[in-house]
Design an enzyme around this catalytic site. Structure first.
Site, mmCIF file in Angstrom:
data_model
loop_
_atom_site.group_PDB
_atom_site.id
_atom_site.type_symbol
_atom_site.label_atom_id
_atom_site.label_comp_id
_atom_site.label_asym_id
_atom_site.label_seq_id
_atom_site.Cartn_x
_atom_site.Cartn_y
_atom_site.Cartn_z
ATOM 1 N N HIS A 1 0.850 -1.199 0.000
ATOM 2 C CA HIS A 1 0.000 0.000 0.000
ATOM 3 C C HIS A 1 0.882 1.244 0.000
ATOM 4 O O HIS A 1 1.332 1.721 1.043
ATOM 5 C CB HIS A 1 -0.914 -0.010 1.236
ATOM 6 C CG HIS A 1 -2.015 0.998 1.177
ATOM 7 N ND1 HIS A 1 -3.348 0.662 1.281
ATOM 8 C CD2 HIS A 1 -2.004 2.346 1.011
ATOM 9 C CE1 HIS A 1 -4.092 1.745 1.208
ATOM 10 N NE2 HIS A 1 -3.286 2.791 1.042
ATOM 11 N N HIS B 1 1.164 4.996 -2.407
ATOM 12 C CA HIS B 1 0.610 5.821 -3.482
ATOM 13 C C HIS B 1 1.729 6.519 -4.248
ATOM 14 O O HIS B 1 2.566 7.207 -3.655
ATOM 15 C CB HIS B 1 -0.341 6.873 -2.909
ATOM 16 C CG HIS B 1 -1.605 6.297 -2.350
ATOM 17 N ND1 HIS B 1 -2.775 6.214 -3.072
ATOM 18 C CD2 HIS B 1 -1.883 5.759 -1.132
ATOM 19 C CE1 HIS B 1 -3.725 5.662 -2.338
ATOM 20 N NE2 HIS B 1 -3.204 5.372 -1.144
ATOM 21 N N ASP C 1 1.577 9.088 -6.177
ATOM 22 C CA ASP C 1 1.508 10.542 -6.041
ATOM 23 C C ASP C 1 1.693 11.004 -4.602
ATOM 24 O O ASP C 1 1.617 12.203 -4.319
ATOM 25 C CB ASP C 1 0.185 11.078 -6.604
ATOM 26 C CG ASP C 1 -1.029 10.353 -6.053
ATOM 27 O OD1 ASP C 1 -0.870 9.245 -5.512
ATOM 28 O OD2 ASP C 1 -2.152 10.893 -6.169
ATOM 29 N N GLU D 1 -10.746 3.285 7.270
ATOM 30 C CA GLU D 1 -9.739 4.287 7.659
ATOM 31 C C GLU D 1 -10.456 5.535 8.149
ATOM 32 O O GLU D 1 -10.405 5.881 9.323
ATOM 33 C CB GLU D 1 -8.834 4.627 6.480
ATOM 34 C CG GLU D 1 -7.790 5.694 6.807
ATOM 35 C CD GLU D 1 -7.093 6.240 5.570
ATOM 36 O OE1 GLU D 1 -6.028 6.843 5.741
ATOM 37 O OE2 GLU D 1 -7.624 6.091 4.451
ATOM 38 N N ASP E 1 1.852 3.974 2.819
ATOM 39 C CA ASP E 1 0.770 4.830 2.340
ATOM 40 C C ASP E 1 1.331 5.969 1.475
ATOM 41 O O ASP E 1 1.344 5.875 0.256
ATOM 42 C CB ASP E 1 -0.065 5.373 3.491
ATOM 43 C CG ASP E 1 -1.455 5.820 3.042
ATOM 44 O OD1 ASP E 1 -1.835 5.516 1.898
ATOM 45 O OD2 ASP E 1 -2.166 6.459 3.838
#
Length: 361
Positions: free
Chosen positions: A17, A19, A21, A209, A298
């Site tokens: 997990h 990202h 960006d 979340e 994350d």
């Protein structure tokens, strides 16, 4: 023996997990923003810009946290920029000891300058391949796959799901939906999930979340998620009694019984208010109850973190040793959207030998 930070950095790590960006180098943002004339909160230095991202994200609000992406997405609108960001992502992960990574992003957010969705995926894939080659040249081995994300407040999930299936033999491992959970339940995208199931494709869903148990229940029981992005709120269905005994509700029991992987991101969860601190993070309880817990970053830029940072923080908070870190890592590799024989090869040939050398020594 408690692992040192240097030892944690050296051992193989698996990341499910992360990202694209949310992991740019501040120096890259500065350079790319200058090329396109995008206004940043500060142009003083890469360090100052990194400070701004970390402080802006450290608000306790998922919605405010997501606003920081306006600046990273803005500089990722051309094929060269996307390829560069993807290449640097792989280089940074490999340098941190990551041996397998699934990197997610929303193609629909990178078409403002005229790229097609297909061209976006192709640019990212080219960057990943360049990064893997650079890592090999530096003496490191890493396998990287894409996860294509649809934004849950938009209506392009079927289009992105079809894109993921079209690219699944060319570097894309699966599908995801992301964005603010409240008001945008995963069932809004049920047609996309049903399509993916018919195509024997893999998908994960951000759930549990910023919202509670209903989000998790819908992701699993209505949409059929293979994994849960975060899933920290599953603890709302777990009761710890005064005498130390634990009672699991029906949803928590189902998640544990079915070995549904939880993509936990401790530093990010604290920033967004999903957990009060690393020491109080539900990961400690969930690990002790033998849920299929994995450790992830994350957004490395916003949380100013890395897999080494995340695992070191857990070592310090919970006293974990090498056996615990190995458990997290094998959990993640077992849960990867990669063919079984390829997962097994990384576990048996990369992860287990590295940890055995430390545990047996």
């Amino acid at each position: 023996m408690e692992p040192t930070r240097e030892q944690v950095r050296a051992v193989p790590k698996v990341l499910l997990h992360d990202h694209l960006d949310g992991g740019l180098r501040p120096a890259t943002i500065l350079e790319l923003s200058g090329e396109i004339g995008h206004e940043l909160p500060t142009h003083e230095s890469a360090e100052a810009l990194g400070d701004w991202f970390a402080s802006a994200a450290d608000s306790g609000s998922l919605e405010r946290y997501l606003e920081t992406f306006d600046h990273t997405v803005a500089v990722m609108q051309t094929a060269p920029a996307l390829a560069r960001v993807a290449r640097e992502c792989v280089e940074d992960l490999a340098a941190d000891g990551v041996v397998y990574a699934e990197i997610r992003y929303a193609p629909e957010q990178h078409v403002e300058e005229g790229l097609s969705l297909d061209e976006v995926v192709a640019a990212v894939q080219a960057g990943f391949e360049e990064g893997v080659a650079a890592a090999v040249s530096a003496g490191r081995t890493i396998v990287v796959r894409q996860l294509l994300t649809a934004m849950r407040h938009q209506a392009r999930s079927m289009e992105i799901a079809e894109l993921a299936v079209a690219w699944r033999d060319r570097g894309v491992a699966g599908f995801d939906i992301a964005g603010a959970e409240a008001g945008y339940p995963p069932t809004r995208h049920l047609d996309a999930f049903e399509y993916l199931q018919r195509e024997n494709s893999h998908f994960t869903i951000h759930a549990g979340e910023g919202f509670g148990l209903p989000s998790i229940w819908q992701a699993i029981q209505w949409c059929g998620a293979d994994r849960l992005g975060h899933g920290v709120r599953i603890v709302d269905d777990i009761t710890v009694h005064d005498d130390g005994t634990v009672a699991l509700g029906r949803l928590a029991s189902y998640v544990r019984d079915q070995r549904i992987p939880l993509e936990m991101c401790p530093a990010s969860n604290v920033q967004t208010g999903a957990a009060t601190s690393i020491a109080e993070h539900p990961i400690g309880l969930l690990k002790s109850l033998r849920f299929r817990v994995t450790v992830n970053t994350d957004n490395r830029l916003m949380s100013r973190t890395s897999m080494t940072d995340e695992m070191t923080a857990l070592v310090e908070a919970f006293g974990y040793g090498f056996a615990d870190l190995r458990w997290f890592t094998i959990n993640a590799m077992k849960s990867a959207f990669l063919p079984f024989d390829e997962r097994l090869a990384i576990i048996d040939q990369v992860i287990k030998p590295a940890y055995a050398a430390l545990l047996d020594g």
